[in-house]
Design an enzyme around this catalytic site. Structure first.
Site, PDB file in Angstrom:
ATOM      1  N   ASP A   1      34.307  42.142  26.979  1.00  0.00           N
ATOM      2  CA  ASP A   1      35.762  42.180  27.153  1.00  0.00           C
ATOM      3  C   ASP A   1      36.200  41.962  28.597  1.00  0.00           C
ATOM      4  O   ASP A   1      37.320  42.301  28.980  1.00  0.00           O
ATOM      5  CB  ASP A   1      36.335  43.508  26.632  1.00  0.00           C
ATOM      6  CG  ASP A   1      37.750  43.328  26.081  1.00  0.00           C
ATOM      7  OD1 ASP A   1      38.092  42.189  25.723  1.00  0.00           O
ATOM      8  OD2 ASP A   1      38.498  44.313  26.029  1.00  0.00           O
TER       9      ASP A   1
ATOM     10  N   LYS B   1      42.288  50.147  42.545  1.00  0.00           N
ATOM     11  CA  LYS B   1      42.595  50.346  41.130  1.00  0.00           C
ATOM     12  C   LYS B   1      42.336  51.799  40.751  1.00  0.00           C
ATOM     13  O   LYS B   1      41.321  52.375  41.150  1.00  0.00           O
ATOM     14  CB  LYS B   1      41.724  49.427  40.268  1.00  0.00           C
ATOM     15  CG  LYS B   1      41.972  49.550  38.770  1.00  0.00           C
ATOM     16  CD  LYS B   1      41.041  48.645  37.977  1.00  0.00           C
ATOM     17  CE  LYS B   1      41.266  48.786  36.478  1.00  0.00           C
ATOM     18  NZ  LYS B   1      40.330  47.936  35.694  1.00  0.00           N
TER      19      LYS B   1
END
Length: 443
Positions: free
Chosen positions: A276, A148
């Site tokens: 989150d 990523k």
């Protein structure tokens, strides 16, 4: 390990092989390595290979010190001639905290050779997924690892998290659903910087999931977009999950164990003011998989890299070994993965309506509850009302709602669901029965 080194390469002369008269021999072809569609991917492959080879000569200390969490290794390459068709003329590779990530790879049972074989011999696969921040995702060629791209702010957050993350993983003996972080790098080429992190893939490279969900326990703006739904394997969200009335059925002990790990993990994240995050859920239907496995996957024993027209290698001296990753025979591969024994895999209960395997792991855990999130909380509360289940809430509230939502949808009885309390009562009853047996035998 904070000092940088400069490396330059020059082309080597070709080897000559003496042959006997009348005997025809061929020089073994070498692979063209670090070939990728984009220069930064080639540099990433080279950097991982270089780092693993350098670390092989360094003895691993018994205990990591605070300086290890601040250390880095850096190499600058002026590559004017060697492998120029694959690598840029100038680039830099920086690896953050190399000894820490080496220790983490050992804890997670990943050898340096496996790591290098997966990432360096064939270019990573681009995926059509992208994060909200514009992050890109790639898969290693064997689909064991996810790469990523990060922002510089994410790198700073990782540096703050890493000492506590390492301690947590060690103390919990690797019994965690947190991402398995395996390496973190900065690549500099063409006056541009690329930050990358490598993690273990939550999903199995051998059993393709049939449904995929990203769950936060929130309902506001938690639907998959029309564009997402058109994908071959869309990532559905909380409202899609609820509307489809999806339930994950585990046997009581597996359910209790999973929710216990999940609760420990989210309490750890809440203590660091992180929120989150999501639970990534992949559902593999074992009956469908058995029918389609022959058509979906072809097993090959070749195909790692390619060669020049003349059969020579275009790779620097510290390239991976020429033989490539070890080949796995069909029978060995089949027996090795018949039990679905990947780290994040949990089999469905015997009483489940479907015979399934669930792949579940936490992702995106680097969001800090800062001023920006507090402002988003105030804005969304004003728009949707105080009772709306928005995602931008305080970490302690986020973790509680997250656990409550998943506890409701992870069940151990297809008829009525089993709560953690019921499981605990079941265990207490079993313990009481064992005590009665011991007392009667002793009398």
């Amino acid at each position: 390990m904070s000092s940088g080194t400069a490396i330059g390469y020059s082309e080597k002369s070709k080897k000559h092989i003496k042959i006997r008269s009348g005997v025809k021999r061929f020089q073994k072809q070498k692979q063209k390595l670090f070939r990728a569609n984009e220069p930064f991917i080639s540099v990433f492959m080279w950097g991982v290979n270089h780092s693993i080879k350098e670390l092989a000569y360094i003895r691993m200390p018994l205990m990591l010190m605070p300086d290890d969490f601040k250390a880095y290794s850096k190499v600058k390459v002026d590559n004017h001639i060697f492998n120029k068709e694959n690598l840029p003329s100038h680039f830099k590779v920086k690896e953050y905290c190399p000894m820490v990530f080496r220790r983490l790879r050992e804890i997670f049972g990943i050898s340096g050779k496996d790591y290098m074989d997966s990432l360096c011999f064939s270019q990573p696969i681009r995926t059509d997924n992208s994060g909200r921040s514009g992050a890109r995702f790639l898969l290693s060629a064997d689909e064991r690892f996810v790469i990523k791209t990060l922002s510089s702010e994410d790198i700073a957050e990782m540096h703050d998290l890493l000492p506590k993350y390492h301690q947590y993983v060690v103390e919990h003996n690797c019994k965690t659903l947190l991402p398995q972080y395996l390496g973190m790098y900065r690549l500099t080429l063409n006056n541009s910087e690329h930050y990358m992190i490598v993690m273990k893939n939550v999903f199995s490279p051998n059993h393709r999931v049939h449904k995929k969900y990203d769950l936060k326990g929130s309902t506001v703006q938690r639907d998959a977009s029309d564009k997402e739904k058109k994908k071959e394997l869309p990532t559905f969200k909380d409202n899609d999950f609820v509307k489809a009335n999806v339930k994950l059925y585990l046997d009581p002990i597996s359910r209790d164990d999973f929710l216990s790990k999940l609760k420990n993990d989210v309490e750890f994240l809440a203590s660091l003011k992180l929120m989150d995050y999501s639970l990534l859920v992949g559902i593999y239907d074992r009956d469908l998989g058995a029918e389609s496995s022959e058509m979906e996957r072809e097993v090959t024993t070749t195909g790692y890299g390619s060669t020049d027209d003349n059969g020579g290698s275009s790779s620097p001296p510290e390239s991976p070994t020429e033989c490539g990753p070890e080949e796995v025979k069909l029978g060995e591969s089949q027996s090795r993965f018949d039990d679905y024994g990947e780290f994040y895999a949990v089999k469905s209960a015997a009483s489940s309506p479907k015979c399934e395997v669930y792949y579940m792991g936490l992702i995106d855990i680097l969001t800090h509850y800062d001023t920006k999130k507090k402002a988003a909380h105030a804005m969304k509360t004003a728009k949707h009302g105080a009772g709306a289940e928005i995602s931008s809430i305080q970490p302690s509230q986020y973790s509680k709602r997250f656990i409550d939502f998943l506890s409701e949808h992870i069940r151990s009885d297809p008829n009525n669901g089993t709560t953690t309390t019921a499981v605990a009562a079941q265990k207490q009853a079993q313990q009481a029965g064992n005590n009665n047996k011991r007392s009667s035998s002793s009398s």
